[in-house]
Write a protein that holds these residues in place. Structure first.
Motif, PDB file in Angstrom:
ATOM      1  N   THR A 141      31.439  36.644  42.786  1.00 58.47           N
ATOM      2  CA  THR A 141      32.576  37.107  43.586  1.00 58.47           C
ATOM      3  C   THR A 141      33.008  38.499  43.147  1.00 58.47           C
ATOM      4  OG1 THR A 141      34.365  36.363  42.130  1.00 58.47           O
ATOM      5  CG2 THR A 141      33.423  34.719  43.626  1.00 58.47           C
ATOM      6  N   GLY A 142      33.599  39.222  44.072  1.00 55.33           N
ATOM      7  CA  GLY A 142      34.280  40.455  43.728  1.00 55.33           C
ATOM      8  C   GLY A 142      35.667  40.145  43.195  1.00 55.33           C
ATOM      9  N   ALA A 143      36.321  41.155  42.669  1.00 55.26           N
ATOM     10  CA  ALA A 143      37.637  40.950  42.043  1.00 55.26           C
ATOM     11  C   ALA A 143      38.652  40.384  43.031  1.00 55.26           C
ATOM     12  CB  ALA A 143      38.138  42.273  41.461  1.00 55.26           C
ATOM     13  N   PHE A 200      34.753  24.698  41.649  1.00 56.67           N
ATOM     14  CA  PHE A 200      34.683  24.823  40.197  1.00 56.67           C
ATOM     15  C   PHE A 200      33.773  23.755  39.591  1.00 56.67           C
ATOM     16  CE2 PHE A 200      39.281  26.455  40.693  1.00 56.67           C
ATOM     17  CZ  PHE A 200      38.813  27.695  41.110  1.00 56.67           C
ATOM     18  N   GLU A 201      33.668  22.613  40.262  1.00 58.47           N
ATOM     19  CA  GLU A 201      32.793  21.550  39.777  1.00 58.47           C
ATOM     20  C   GLU A 201      31.321  21.897  39.989  1.00 58.47           C
ATOM     21  OE1 GLU A 201      31.373  17.160  41.329  1.00 58.47           O
ATOM     22  OE2 GLU A 201      33.359  17.888  41.915  1.00 58.47           O
ATOM     23  N   LYS A 202      31.023  22.583  41.096  1.00 56.61           N
ATOM     24  CA  LYS A 202      29.631  22.817  41.483  1.00 56.61           C
ATOM     25  C   LYS A 202      29.032  24.078  40.883  1.00 56.61           C
ATOM     26  CE  LYS A 202      29.697  19.262  44.297  1.00 56.61           C
ATOM     27  NZ  LYS A 202      28.982  18.014  43.958  1.00 56.61           N
ATOM     28  N   ALA A 203      29.863  25.055  40.508  1.00 53.19           N
ATOM     29  CA  ALA A 203      29.309  26.351  40.102  1.00 53.19           C
ATOM     30  C   ALA A 203      30.144  27.026  39.031  1.00 53.19           C
ATOM     31  CB  ALA A 203      29.192  27.272  41.318  1.00 53.19           C
ATOM     32  N   ILE A 204      29.478  27.856  38.248  1.00 46.82           N
ATOM     33  CA  ILE A 204      30.163  28.806  37.372  1.00 46.82           C
ATOM     34  C   ILE A 204      30.558  30.010  38.222  1.00 46.82           C
ATOM     35  CG2 ILE A 204      29.848  30.366  35.397  1.00 46.82           C
ATOM     36  CD1 ILE A 204      27.817  28.279  34.318  1.00 46.82           C
ATOM     37  N   ILE A 205      31.781  30.457  38.071  1.00 46.81           N
ATOM     38  CA  ILE A 205      32.275  31.580  38.862  1.00 46.81           C
ATOM     39  C   ILE A 205      32.016  32.886  38.116  1.00 46.81           C
ATOM     40  CG2 ILE A 205      34.247  32.545  40.093  1.00 46.81           C
ATOM     41  CD1 ILE A 205      33.412  29.685  40.963  1.00 46.81           C
ATOM     42  N   VAL A 206      31.437  33.838  38.809  1.00 48.53           N
ATOM     43  CA  VAL A 206      31.167  35.156  38.236  1.00 48.53           C
ATOM     44  C   VAL A 206      32.098  36.167  38.895  1.00 48.53           C
ATOM     45  CG1 VAL A 206      29.446  36.954  37.860  1.00 48.53           C
ATOM     46  CG2 VAL A 206      28.755  34.537  37.877  1.00 48.53           C
ATOM     47  N   ALA A 207      32.861  36.868  38.096  1.00 48.06           N
ATOM     48  CA  ALA A 207      33.790  37.872  38.605  1.00 48.06           C
ATOM     49  C   ALA A 207      33.268  39.266  38.277  1.00 48.06           C
ATOM     50  CB  ALA A 207      35.176  37.686  37.998  1.00 48.06           C
ATOM     51  N   VAL A 208      33.150  40.106  39.302  1.00 51.76           N
ATOM     52  CA  VAL A 208      32.669  41.473  39.125  1.00 51.76           C
ATOM     53  C   VAL A 208      33.841  42.427  39.349  1.00 51.76           C
ATOM     54  CG1 VAL A 208      31.016  43.207  39.888  1.00 51.76           C
ATOM     55  CG2 VAL A 208      30.402  40.779  39.976  1.00 51.76           C
ATOM     56  N   ASP A 265      39.861  46.586  35.417  1.00 50.47           N
ATOM     57  CA  ASP A 265      40.066  45.285  36.063  1.00 50.47           C
ATOM     58  C   ASP A 265      39.962  44.092  35.118  1.00 50.47           C
ATOM     59  OD1 ASP A 265      40.802  45.537  38.661  1.00 50.47           O
ATOM     60  OD2 ASP A 265      38.841  45.128  39.509  1.00 50.47           O
ATOM     61  N   SER A 266      39.187  44.232  34.069  1.00 50.66           N
ATOM     62  CA  SER A 266      38.831  43.074  33.247  1.00 50.66           C
ATOM     63  C   SER A 266      40.044  42.316  32.731  1.00 50.66           C
ATOM     64  CB  SER A 266      37.955  43.506  32.073  1.00 50.66           C
ATOM     65  OG  SER A 266      36.721  43.996  32.546  1.00 50.66           O
ATOM     66  N   SER A 287      32.572  33.546  34.237  1.00 46.75           N
ATOM     67  CA  SER A 287      31.970  34.657  33.510  1.00 46.75           C
ATOM     68  C   SER A 287      32.470  35.954  34.132  1.00 46.75           C
ATOM     69  CB  SER A 287      30.444  34.578  33.589  1.00 46.75           C
ATOM     70  OG  SER A 287      29.861  35.685  32.943  1.00 46.75           O
ATOM     71  N   ILE A 288      33.188  36.749  33.363  1.00 47.94           N
ATOM     72  CA  ILE A 288      33.725  38.021  33.858  1.00 47.94           C
ATOM     73  C   ILE A 288      32.830  39.144  33.344  1.00 47.94           C
ATOM     74  CG2 ILE A 288      35.698  39.586  33.861  1.00 47.94           C
ATOM     75  CD1 ILE A 288      37.482  37.113  33.406  1.00 47.94           C
ATOM     76  N   LEU A 289      32.208  39.844  34.249  1.00 51.39           N
ATOM     77  CA  LEU A 289      31.314  40.930  33.857  1.00 51.39           C
ATOM     78  C   LEU A 289      32.128  42.146  33.440  1.00 51.39           C
ATOM     79  CD1 LEU A 289      28.449  40.532  36.465  1.00 51.39           C
ATOM     80  CD2 LEU A 289      28.783  39.405  34.268  1.00 51.39           C
ATOM     81  N   ASP A 290      31.499  43.024  32.672  1.00 52.63           N
ATOM     82  CA  ASP A 290      32.270  44.089  32.035  1.00 52.63           C
ATOM     83  C   ASP A 290      32.160  45.439  32.715  1.00 52.63           C
ATOM     84  OD1 ASP A 290      29.666  44.494  31.397  1.00 52.63           O
ATOM     85  OD2 ASP A 290      29.909  44.360  29.216  1.00 52.63           O
ATOM     86  N   GLU A 291      31.399  45.524  33.797  1.00 50.76           N
ATOM     87  CA  GLU A 291      31.251  46.813  34.465  1.00 50.76           C
ATOM     88  C   GLU A 291      31.333  46.641  35.979  1.00 50.76           C
ATOM     89  OE1 GLU A 291      27.677  48.806  33.292  1.00 50.76           O
ATOM     90  OE2 GLU A 291      27.883  48.177  31.200  1.00 50.76           O
ATOM     91  N   PRO A 292      31.949  47.594  36.671  1.00 50.09           N
ATOM     92  CA  PRO A 292      31.935  47.554  38.135  1.00 50.09           C
ATOM     93  C   PRO A 292      30.549  47.898  38.673  1.00 50.09           C
ATOM     94  CG  PRO A 292      32.990  49.563  37.381  1.00 50.09           C
ATOM     95  CD  PRO A 292      32.697  48.738  36.154  1.00 50.09           C
TER      96      PRO A 292
END
Length: 201
Positions: free
Chosen positions: A105-107, A123-131, A137-138, A157-162
């Motif tokens: 997902t985007g922010a 939330f049960e089916k997947a790990i959420i990835v935030a970009v 933004d982090s 999982s929050i990624l560290d770069e846009p």
């Protein structure tokens, strides 16, 4: 057990920003594959701005054909009607029961997830990835996770770069000026758009 990234969207049209996002997430999360899922009718968008789902599906297939680990699913198009993420992830877990799904997902999307339909199933089916949208933004994303999403059972999982932000609207509005958009869109996708006379009044 495979790690599979999921990127949904209208892809109207799919562009290099989507591809770079998939490549970035694949590298950062060590994903085995990434699946692009064009929507049929998204819950919050007007139909009038979309070209047909078949054209959007075809453009996605063209854009990913040079990447061995990328694929396109028509699961939402086959379902028809409005597309809800919890339904899509439930269907994907039936198809790939042994895979760990990473919903990318985007922010802006990430910060509203708790308001989506049946978020607990997501939330049960997947790990959420935030970009993140930008380098600052982090902290906002992390706070939203800790205070809102984590108590709801989300794994995040929050990624560290846009990632490069590309506007589909800008591409549509400048479809007759290839020199202006050639760095933003796959040449073969552009040729498909021209051949099928898409995004013209």
């Amino acid at each position: 057990m495979s790690k599979t990234g999921i990127i949904g969207g209208t892809f109207n049209p799919i562009h290099n920003g989507h591809i770079l996002l998939a490549l970035y997430c694949k590298e950062k999360l060590n994903l085995d594959s990434v699946i692009f899922i064009p929507t049929y009718t998204p819950p919050h968008k007007s139909d009038k701005e979309l070209v047909s789902e078949i054209h959007r599906l075809n453009m996605c297939n063209i854009a990913v054909q040079r990447f061995d680990d990328f694929s396109v699913s028509d699961i939402e198009i086959k379902r028809k009607g409005k597309s809800y993420t919890y339904e899509t992830l439930t269907g994907l877990k039936e198809i790939y029961p042994d895979d760990t799904l990473y919903f990318i997902t985007g922010a802006d999307m990430f910060l509203t997830l708790e308001k989506w339909k049946n978020p607990e199933i997501i939330f049960e089916k997947a790990i959420i990835v935030a970009v993140p949208r930008n380098s600052s933004d982090s902290e906002v994303l992390s706070s939203h996770y800790q205070t809102i999403l984590k108590p709801m059972g989300a794994k995040v999982s929050i990624l560290d770069e846009p990632v490069l932000s590309v506007s589909s609207t800008f591409i549509r509005e400048n479809i007759d000026n290839y020199d202006l958009i050639k760095s933003l869109i796959d040449r073969n996708v552009y040729e498909y758009i021209v051949k099928n006379n898409l995004y013209r009044e």
